[in-house]
Scaffold this motif. Structure first.
Motif, PDB file in Angstrom:
ATOM      1  N   VAL A   1       0.846  -1.205   0.000  1.00 36.05           N
ATOM      2  CA  VAL A   1       0.000   0.000   0.000  1.00 36.05           C
ATOM      3  C   VAL A   1       0.877   1.250   0.000  1.00 36.05           C
ATOM      4  O   VAL A   1       0.653   2.187  -0.771  1.00 36.05           O
ATOM      5  CB  VAL A   1      -0.971   0.004   1.206  1.00 36.05           C
ATOM      6  N   TRP A   2       1.904   1.250   0.859  1.00 34.44           N
ATOM      7  CA  TRP A   2       2.825   2.399   0.866  1.00 34.44           C
ATOM      8  C   TRP A   2       3.406   2.625  -0.525  1.00 34.44           C
ATOM      9  O   TRP A   2       3.535   3.747  -0.991  1.00 34.44           O
ATOM     10  CB  TRP A   2       3.978   2.171   1.853  1.00 34.44           C
ATOM     11  N   ASN A   3       3.760   1.534  -1.144  1.00 34.54           N
ATOM     12  CA  ASN A   3       4.363   1.626  -2.470  1.00 34.54           C
ATOM     13  C   ASN A   3       3.411   2.253  -3.478  1.00 34.54           C
ATOM     14  O   ASN A   3       3.801   3.098  -4.286  1.00 34.54           O
ATOM     15  CB  ASN A   3       4.784   0.215  -2.913  1.00 34.54           C
ATOM     16  N   GLN A   4       2.148   1.859  -3.400  1.00 35.44           N
ATOM     17  CA  GLN A   4       1.149   2.445  -4.299  1.00 35.44           C
ATOM     18  C   GLN A   4       0.974   3.932  -4.010  1.00 35.44           C
ATOM     19  O   GLN A   4       0.885   4.754  -4.919  1.00 35.44           O
ATOM     20  CB  GLN A   4      -0.202   1.736  -4.140  1.00 35.44           C
ATOM     21  N   LEU A   5       0.941   4.259  -2.717  1.00 33.75           N
ATOM     22  CA  LEU A   5       0.696   5.648  -2.324  1.00 33.75           C
ATOM     23  C   LEU A   5       1.866   6.551  -2.718  1.00 33.75           C
ATOM     24  O   LEU A   5       1.683   7.752  -2.948  1.00 33.75           O
ATOM     25  CB  LEU A   5       0.450   5.745  -0.814  1.00 33.75           C
ATOM     26  N   ALA A   6       3.047   5.972  -2.794  1.00 34.88           N
ATOM     27  CA  ALA A   6       4.218   6.778  -3.167  1.00 34.88           C
ATOM     28  C   ALA A   6       4.032   7.373  -4.559  1.00 34.88           C
ATOM     29  O   ALA A   6       4.633   8.387  -4.901  1.00 34.88           O
ATOM     30  CB  ALA A   6       5.478   5.933  -3.108  1.00 34.88           C
ATOM     31  N   GLY A   7       3.191   6.744  -5.370  1.00 34.64           N
ATOM     32  CA  GLY A   7       2.949   7.245  -6.714  1.00 34.64           C
ATOM     33  C   GLY A   7       1.828   8.272  -6.789  1.00 34.64           C
ATOM     34  O   GLY A   7       1.546   8.817  -7.855  1.00 34.64           O
ATOM     35  N   VAL A   8       1.187   8.564  -5.665  1.00 35.11           N
ATOM     36  CA  VAL A   8       0.124   9.580  -5.654  1.00 35.11           C
ATOM     37  C   VAL A   8       0.764  10.940  -5.374  1.00 35.11           C
ATOM     38  O   VAL A   8       1.508  11.100  -4.411  1.00 35.11           O
ATOM     39  CB  VAL A   8      -0.941   9.263  -4.573  1.00 35.11           C
ATOM     40  N   MET A   9       0.476  11.895  -6.246  1.00 33.41           N
ATOM     41  CA  MET A   9       1.123  13.206  -6.143  1.00 33.41           C
ATOM     42  C   MET A   9       0.184  14.241  -5.536  1.00 33.41           C
ATOM     43  O   MET A   9      -1.025  14.214  -5.776  1.00 33.41           O
ATOM     44  CB  MET A   9       1.510  13.727  -7.537  1.00 33.41           C
ATOM     45  N   ASP A  10       0.783  15.180  -4.824  1.00 35.35           N
ATOM     46  CA  ASP A  10       0.076  16.425  -4.569  1.00 35.35           C
ATOM     47  C   ASP A  10       0.107  17.173  -5.897  1.00 35.35           C
ATOM     48  O   ASP A  10       1.190  17.516  -6.378  1.00 35.35           O
ATOM     49  CB  ASP A  10       0.796  17.232  -3.468  1.00 35.35           C
ATOM     50  N   PRO A  11      -1.031  17.436  -6.504  1.00 36.15           N
ATOM     51  CA  PRO A  11      -1.020  17.978  -7.872  1.00 36.15           C
ATOM     52  C   PRO A  11      -0.374  19.363  -7.959  1.00 36.15           C
ATOM     53  O   PRO A  11       0.172  19.734  -9.000  1.00 36.15           O
ATOM     54  CB  PRO A  11      -2.493  18.070  -8.252  1.00 36.15           C
ATOM     55  N   GLU A  12      -0.423  20.089  -6.864  1.00 34.65           N
ATOM     56  CA  GLU A  12       0.089  21.445  -6.865  1.00 34.65           C
ATOM     57  C   GLU A  12       1.601  21.469  -6.703  1.00 34.65           C
ATOM     58  O   GLU A  12       2.272  22.352  -7.227  1.00 34.65           O
ATOM     59  CB  GLU A  12      -0.574  22.183  -5.701  1.00 34.65           C
ATOM     60  N   LEU A  13       2.131  20.498  -5.992  1.00 37.30           N
ATOM     61  CA  LEU A  13       3.568  20.485  -5.695  1.00 37.30           C
ATOM     62  C   LEU A  13       4.324  19.505  -6.580  1.00 37.30           C
ATOM     63  O   LEU A  13       5.553  19.534  -6.629  1.00 37.30           O
ATOM     64  CB  LEU A  13       3.793  20.104  -4.226  1.00 37.30           C
ATOM     65  N   ASP A  14       3.594  18.604  -7.262  1.00 34.32           N
ATOM     66  CA  ASP A  14       4.209  17.536  -8.049  1.00 34.32           C
ATOM     67  C   ASP A  14       5.182  16.716  -7.205  1.00 34.32           C
ATOM     68  O   ASP A  14       6.261  16.356  -7.641  1.00 34.32           O
ATOM     69  CB  ASP A  14       4.918  18.112  -9.291  1.00 34.32           C
TER      70      ASP A  14
ATOM     71  N   PRO B   1      -9.722  22.489  -1.165  1.00 39.03           N
ATOM     72  CA  PRO B   1     -10.522  21.266  -1.115  1.00 39.03           C
ATOM     73  C   PRO B   1     -10.532  20.507  -2.439  1.00 39.03           C
ATOM     74  O   PRO B   1     -10.668  19.280  -2.456  1.00 39.03           O
ATOM     75  CB  PRO B   1     -11.919  21.758  -0.756  1.00 39.03           C
ATOM     76  N   ASN B   2     -10.353  21.250  -3.550  1.00 43.38           N
ATOM     77  CA  ASN B   2     -10.358  20.535  -4.829  1.00 43.38           C
ATOM     78  C   ASN B   2      -9.131  19.619  -4.948  1.00 43.38           C
ATOM     79  O   ASN B   2      -9.235  18.488  -5.411  1.00 43.38           O
ATOM     80  CB  ASN B   2     -10.460  21.511  -5.997  1.00 43.38           C
ATOM     81  N   PHE B   3      -7.980  20.103  -4.486  1.00 43.14           N
ATOM     82  CA  PHE B   3      -6.793  19.246  -4.509  1.00 43.14           C
ATOM     83  C   PHE B   3      -6.937  18.087  -3.516  1.00 43.14           C
ATOM     84  O   PHE B   3      -6.485  16.977  -3.777  1.00 43.14           O
ATOM     85  CB  PHE B   3      -5.540  20.050  -4.201  1.00 43.14           C
ATOM     86  N   ALA B   4      -7.562  18.386  -2.377  1.00 45.19           N
ATOM     87  CA  ALA B   4      -7.789  17.328  -1.396  1.00 45.19           C
ATOM     88  C   ALA B   4      -8.649  16.229  -2.015  1.00 45.19           C
ATOM     89  O   ALA B   4      -8.390  15.027  -1.838  1.00 45.19           O
ATOM     90  CB  ALA B   4      -8.456  17.899  -0.152  1.00 45.19           C
ATOM     91  N   PHE B   5      -9.655  16.644  -2.770  1.00 50.89           N
ATOM     92  CA  PHE B   5     -10.527  15.663  -3.425  1.00 50.89           C
ATOM     93  C   PHE B   5      -9.739  14.842  -4.447  1.00 50.89           C
ATOM     94  O   PHE B   5      -9.879  13.622  -4.519  1.00 50.89           O
ATOM     95  CB  PHE B   5     -11.709  16.369  -4.100  1.00 50.89           C
ATOM     96  N   LEU B   6      -8.908  15.521  -5.226  1.00 50.55           N
ATOM     97  CA  LEU B   6      -8.095  14.801  -6.217  1.00 50.55           C
ATOM     98  C   LEU B   6      -7.189  13.774  -5.537  1.00 50.55           C
ATOM     99  O   LEU B   6      -7.049  12.637  -6.002  1.00 50.55           O
ATOM    100  CB  LEU B   6      -7.211  15.787  -6.998  1.00 50.55           C
ATOM    101  N   MET B   7      -6.592  14.159  -4.441  1.00 46.34           N
ATOM    102  CA  MET B   7      -5.693  13.235  -3.750  1.00 46.34           C
ATOM    103  C   MET B   7      -6.450  12.045  -3.186  1.00 46.34           C
ATOM    104  O   MET B   7      -6.000  10.906  -3.281  1.00 46.34           O
ATOM    105  CB  MET B   7      -4.921  13.969  -2.654  1.00 46.34           C
ATOM    106  N   ALA B   8      -7.631  12.314  -2.600  1.00 52.38           N
ATOM    107  CA  ALA B   8      -8.443  11.220  -2.068  1.00 52.38           C
ATOM    108  C   ALA B   8      -8.824  10.257  -3.194  1.00 52.38           C
ATOM    109  O   ALA B   8      -8.738   9.028  -3.058  1.00 52.38           O
ATOM    110  CB  ALA B   8      -9.688  11.776  -1.387  1.00 52.38           C
ATOM    111  N   ASP B   9      -9.217  10.848  -4.308  1.00 51.96           N
ATOM    112  CA  ASP B   9      -9.611  10.057  -5.475  1.00 51.96           C
ATOM    113  C   ASP B   9      -8.425   9.223  -5.979  1.00 51.96           C
ATOM    114  O   ASP B   9      -8.555   8.033  -6.282  1.00 51.96           O
ATOM    115  CB  ASP B   9     -10.087  11.041  -6.552  1.00 51.96           C
TER     116      ASP B   9
END
Lengths: 340, 290
Positions: free
Chosen positions: B18-31, B64-72
């Motif tokens: 799971v950690w490994n998968q999450l490592a590929g999730v970006m904060d869209p604003e900070l990349d 909140p829009n970025f928060a939603f993207l990250m949750a998604d």
């Protein structure tokens, strides 16, 4: 007054200060608590360890303490006090102009108190601008576009109601518009920190100066582009400057970008008091030199003259402060105090 | 990198996955990865294959829009694991925690989740704005890495994808960003074949050799902004969730005026405030704002 190690006296105008009440007694709801908590996180994240305040002290401080931190312990000669209402979060407001004027009344030579308005108040906003001009002779306003009001979660400078207010400011000679870009939630599918409305407003109101606090952070890049094109757009250094302690190379890069795009005539020092105190900021800024490699890469330098302008002369120009006359007045006042 | 001890210890291979998968999730604003940023607070895996991922952001007010993207994105990334049955991202301590958590739990779209607020449609144009910035930031890092390795501007602007693949970068940031740049270059359709130019503008145009310096100046502003934001976000997250100042270390001793120590005349109000400014004692480990 700041005295440099080699004896020069530098005139300091702190372009962004606050006298707030974020105490639990004044908080109207969880948002009020979270708002001051967020400020406190900025304070603890970027201050030197020996400059940290307790949470309780940070939430509410006295007029005496503010005067001491800015002018006695601190090097400020004058400070611009910004008003922010946040009436949905705080029972008596966060720092209304009345609260600020009451704080400032003992030191009329030290403080310039700015007003604020909310264009969503419609006709009342227009009346309020007239009221502040007639009663308090304000020279500037602080606009917080992320302020909540009823169901609204923010506004833009380009809203027709805002344009009416800006037209009036221009007509009345309320020339300095300090804009703080907090997260504007509506419309929710857009960039919450977008600064492009400043671009349009600055073009349409050539008689006003737009001082963008925090240099548009977190949209510094967009801000730089706008400031290049608009001669009446300025950058306030609050938030960017404290990096000088924790991340001096980042600060070097940020100030280099600002010097290149915005220019040394359009950058204003601000401590953002009480988030930070001015003494350590001014000392570090005066002693700061851009590392040679960054200087080369950017093709800019932070000269003594640039520092003088940023620390006071630019704000003096915007607020029509005659620096030499003001120095003499402050000297007389301090002699009078010493003689008592 | 910050990983809570509770999920790090135990050596559960599924937790690691799971950690490994999450490592590929970006904060869209900070990349930057939400794991590197310290946003992921906790992972829990139920016997039935249900995965709960708790995450938190630097402030209550983060977009909140970025928060939603990250949750998604968290949901999507973890669902790629074949054993994961149900995935529940959980945003904590945020002004829209409830809405975001409900929306992702029910599989609602962004517009459905925030139907009460002003939402025109989707987040695609917002996402695109920040993907453009990510492209530019990554490109700058690779170009600077190659410049430091001795490449001329003339060589850089005529480099093709095959040459880029063979190029050796030792500069750490350039090295880190090279595969990420390649990925986004291809994803945006700006290069596909080995003979395609490796460094082009956002619109896919070639860059003239004598225009590279100007091109880089534009990219630099984007990188500096993103780095400053990244540093700010890390600092705010630490301040929000880590320990606060202690009474002993919080204030300078004696006069708050420092050097003007002996002169009571100039700093009467200092003496007045030195006591008042000392923070109340705080128990070790008390979070600041929870």
């Amino acid at each position: 007054m700041f005295r440099t190690p080699d004896g020069e006296e530098i005139f300091i105008i702190d372009g962004h200060t606050h006298f707030w009440d974020g105490s639990p007694e004044n908080q109207a709801n969880i948002h009020g608590k979270q708002f001051i908590d967020c400020f406190y996180a900025y304070h603890t994240a970027l201050s030197p360890k020996d400059q940290l305040w307790s949470k309780e002290q940070f939430e509410k401080y006295s007029a005496d303490k503010m005067h001491h931190d800015l002018f006695v312990d601190g090097p400020d000669d004058m400070a611009i006090v910004q008003s922010t209402y946040l009436s949905e979060f705080y029972k008596n407001g966060f720092n209304t102009i009345e609260r600020n004027l009451d704080m400032a009344k003992a030191y009329p030579d030290r403080y310039i108190v700015n007003g604020a308005f909310d264009p969503r108040d419609g006709e009342k906003a227009i009346e309020y601008i007239h009221f502040m001009k007639e009663n308090y002779n304000i020279k500037g306003v602080k606009l917080y576009t992320a302020e909540w009001k009823g169901d609204s979660r923010g506004w833009k400078l380009t809203d027709p109601s805002a344009y009416r207010c800006l037209e009036l400011c221009q007509k009345l000679g309320i020339t300095n518009v300090h804009v703080h870009k907090g997260p504007t939630i509506i419309p929710l599918d857009k960039d919450a920190f977008d600064v492009h409305d400043v671009d349009h407003a600055a073009t349409d109101f050539q008689g006003l100066n737009f001082i963008i606090e925090h240099c548009g952070l977190p949209r510094l890049d967009d801000f730089c582009w706008i400031a290049v094109q608009e001669t009446n757009v300025y950058g306030g250094l609050a938030v960017a400057l404290p990096f000088i302690h924790s991340r001096p190379r980042y600060f070097a890069e940020v100030i280099s970008e600002l010097l290149f795009w915005v220019g040394e005539d359009k950058i204003l020092f601000g401590s953002d008091y009480a988030i930070w105190t001015p003494r350590w900021l001014v000392e570090k800024f005066w002693n700061f030199e851009i590392p040679e490699d960054i200087k080369q890469e950017h093709g800019v330098d932070l000269t003594r003259e640039a520092k003088r302008k940023i620390l006071g002369l630019n704000a003096a120009r915007l607020y029509n402060v005659d620096v030499e006359a003001q120095k003499a007045r402050l000297k007389d006042a301090s002699l009078a105090v010493a003689a008592e | 990198m910050r990983r809570p001890a509770s999920t790090q210890i135990g050596g559960d291979a599924r937790i690691a996955a799971v950690w490994n998968q999450l490592a590929g999730v970006m904060d869209p604003e900070l990349d930057e990865s939400i794991v590197d940023l310290g946003f992921v607070e906790d992972i829990a895996i139920g016997a039935d294959g249900r995965v709960d991922v708790a995450f938190r952001l630097p402030t209550y007010w983060c977009s909140p829009n970025f928060a939603f993207l990250m949750a998604d994105d968290i949901g999507r990334a973890v669902r790629e694991l074949p054993w994961a049955r149900e995935v529940h991202p959980r945003l904590e301590d945020h002004m829209f925690s409830q809405e975001v958590n409900r929306g992702t739990h029910l599989g609602l779209s962004f517009a459905e989740t925030f139907r009460d607020l002003e939402v025109s449609d989707t987040l695609e144009s917002l996402r695109e704005t920040f993907l453009r910035k990510a492209f530019q930031r990554r490109q700058e890092a690779v170009i600077l890495g190659l410049r430091r390795a001795g490449w001329s501007d003339a060589a850089l602007v005529t480099t093709d994808l095959a040459t880029l693949d063979r190029a050796v970068i030792t500069d750490p940031e350039g090295l880190r960003q090279k595969p990420r740049y390649r990925e986004i270059l291809l994803a945006r359709g700006l290069a596909a074949r080995p003979s395609d130019l490796a460094f082009v503008t956002l619109d896919g145009a070639a860059i003239p050799a004598d225009g590279l310096a100007l091109h880089l100046r534009g990219l630099r502003a984007i990188r500096i902004n993103m780095e400053a934001n990244g540093a700010l976000c890390r600092g705010l997250l630490d301040a929000r969730y880590d320990e606060g100042p202690r009474a002993a270390a919080a204030m300078p001793s004696g006069h708050a005026c420092g050097s003007a120590g002996a002169s009571i005349g100039c700093c009467g109000s200092c003496a007045l405030h030195a006591g008042g400014a000392v923070p109340a004692a705080r128990d070790a480990g008390t979070p600041l704002s929870l």
